[in-house]
Enzyme design. Structure first.
Site, PDB file in Angstrom:
ATOM      1  N   GLY A  14       0.782  -1.239   0.000  1.00 18.69           N
ATOM      2  CA  GLY A  14       0.000   0.000   0.000  1.00 18.69           C
ATOM      3  C   GLY A  14       0.809   1.283   0.000  1.00 18.69           C
ATOM      4  N   THR A  15       2.025   1.261  -0.578  1.00 22.34           N
ATOM      5  CA  THR A  15       2.772   2.526  -0.613  1.00 22.34           C
ATOM      6  C   THR A  15       2.096   3.529  -1.557  1.00 22.34           C
ATOM      7  OG1 THR A  15       4.309   1.843  -2.364  1.00 22.34           O
ATOM      8  CG2 THR A  15       4.961   1.369  -0.074  1.00 22.34           C
ATOM      9  N   MET A  93      -3.924  -6.685  -7.221  1.00 20.09           N
ATOM     10  CA  MET A  93      -3.378  -7.793  -8.021  1.00 20.09           C
ATOM     11  C   MET A  93      -4.458  -8.796  -8.422  1.00 20.09           C
ATOM     12  SD  MET A  93      -0.363  -6.719  -8.157  1.00 20.09           S
ATOM     13  CE  MET A  93       0.975  -5.908  -7.268  1.00 20.09           C
ATOM     14  N   ILE A  95      -7.463  -9.484 -11.645  1.00 22.30           N
ATOM     15  CA  ILE A  95      -7.999  -9.009 -12.932  1.00 22.30           C
ATOM     16  C   ILE A  95      -9.500  -8.757 -12.746  1.00 22.30           C
ATOM     17  CG2 ILE A  95      -8.413  -9.656 -15.344  1.00 22.30           C
ATOM     18  CD1 ILE A  95      -5.507  -9.611 -15.157  1.00 22.30           C
ATOM     19  N   HIS A 112       0.549   1.247 -13.194  1.00 27.21           N
ATOM     20  CA  HIS A 112       1.327   0.082 -13.630  1.00 27.21           C
ATOM     21  C   HIS A 112       2.809   0.474 -13.656  1.00 27.21           C
ATOM     22  CE1 HIS A 112       2.112  -3.735 -15.518  1.00 27.21           C
ATOM     23  NE2 HIS A 112       2.939  -3.097 -16.327  1.00 27.21           N
TER      24      HIS A 112
HETATM   25  C1  GAR Z   1       3.317  -1.029  -7.404  1.00 31.24           C
HETATM   26  O1  GAR Z   1       4.605  -0.994  -7.962  1.00 31.24           O
HETATM   27  C2  GAR Z   1       2.264  -1.006  -8.493  1.00 31.24           C
HETATM   28  O2  GAR Z   1       2.621  -0.198  -9.573  1.00 31.24           O
HETATM   29  C3  GAR Z   1       2.247  -2.455  -8.897  1.00 31.24           C
HETATM   30  O3  GAR Z   1       2.358  -3.152  -7.690  1.00 31.24           O
HETATM   31  C4  GAR Z   1       3.056  -2.368  -6.716  1.00 31.24           C
HETATM   32  C5  GAR Z   1       2.198  -2.230  -5.486  1.00 31.24           C
HETATM   33  O4  GAR Z   1       2.890  -1.602  -4.458  1.00 31.24           O
HETATM   34  N1  GAR Z   1       1.040  -2.765  -9.607  1.00 31.24           N
HETATM   35  C6  GAR Z   1       0.987  -3.684 -10.570  1.00 31.24           C
HETATM   36  O5  GAR Z   1       1.929  -4.370 -10.899  1.00 31.24           O
HETATM   37  C7  GAR Z   1      -0.380  -3.831 -11.221  1.00 31.24           C
HETATM   38  N2  GAR Z   1      -0.281  -4.573 -12.445  1.00 31.24           N
HETATM   39  P1  GAR Z   1       2.134  -0.906  -3.237  1.00 31.24           P
HETATM   40  O6  GAR Z   1       1.164  -1.929  -2.651  1.00 31.24           O
HETATM   41  O7  GAR Z   1       3.238  -0.581  -2.267  1.00 31.24           O
HETATM   42  O8  GAR Z   1       1.432   0.308  -3.760  1.00 31.24           O
END
Ligand code: GAR
Length: 203
Positions: A14-15, A93, A95, A112
């Site tokens: 969740g950053t 994550m 679809i 993305h």
């Molecule tokens: C992030 O890098 C986001 O762009 C990616 O997952 C990570 C989640 O990090 N998303 C995807 O790959 C979607 N296809 P977070 O939970 O720290 O925000």
């Protein structure tokens, strides 16, 4: 008119959610308010971030719902209960099918971690995206915010930010640089752009 009510869908750390919360607290999301955080994983740290920020947080898992259709209906129902106008996928994550995306035309955005159309689509998520970029040997990568339709990572591009790949980068180092130099600034800006558009359209 009331602010656009934003639902943020998450699965992990969740950053990007945190970047949205921080932007809201700095007054950089004037047309929107984060009204709900929904996770498809019970153990997502993003849920803790939401609670710390005083934002309602809820969990809908595919396992508990049993099918993709029931999963999507449960998410849509929860969003409806909280009066959500606009959805932000922030590291979500799973679809989403046409059944779901058609309910929110031009009202769902996703971040993305590559420059679409590179390293995107089914199977490209999280660290896998950066692994693929390093395997290909690209010298520049980045992040993209796009509208979400039924094609994974296939909706109209809203914003992109390029980031350099450095010699010797590991997937983890590259992921961190892409987050710091692109994702955490891009996502709040794109969220505000769409919220402002919806606000002005008077939805
Ligand atoms: C992030 O890098 C986001 O762009 C990616 O997952 C990570 C989640 O990090 N998303 C995807 O790959 C979607 N296809 P977070 O939970 O720290 O925000």
């Amino acid at each position: 008119m009331n602010k656009i009510r934003i639902g943020v869908l998450v699965s992990g750390g969740g950053t990007n959610l945190q970047a949205l919360i921080d932007a809201q607290n700095r007054g950089e999301l004037p047309h929107g308010e984060i009204a709900l955080v929904l996770s498809n994983r019970e153990d997502a740290y993003a849920l803790t971030r939401a609670k710390k920020a005083g934002i309602p947080a809820t969990v809908v898992t595919k396992k508990a719902q049993g099918s993709q259709q029931a999963f999507e209906e449960a998410i849509a129902h929860r969003l409806c209960l909280y009066g959500i106008d606009m959805v932000v996928l922030a590291g979500f994550m799973a679809i989403l099918s046409k059944n779901f995306t058609d309910k929110f035309p031009n009202r769902i955005i996703n971040i993305h971690p590559s420059l679409i159309p590179s390293f995107c689509g089914a199977g490209y998520y999280g660290l896998k995206v950066h692994q693929a970029a390093l395997e290909k040997g690209v010298k520049v990568t980045g992040a993209t915010v796009h509208y979400v339709n039924e094609i994974p990572d296939g909706g109209e591009i809203l914003m992109q930010q390029a980031v350099n790949v450095l010699p010797g980068d590991t997937p983890e180092q590259l992921q961190k640089r892409v987050m710091e130099q692109a994702e955490w600034s891009l996502l709040p800006k794109a969220a505000e752009l769409v919220a402002e558009k919806l606000y002005k359209e008077g939805i």
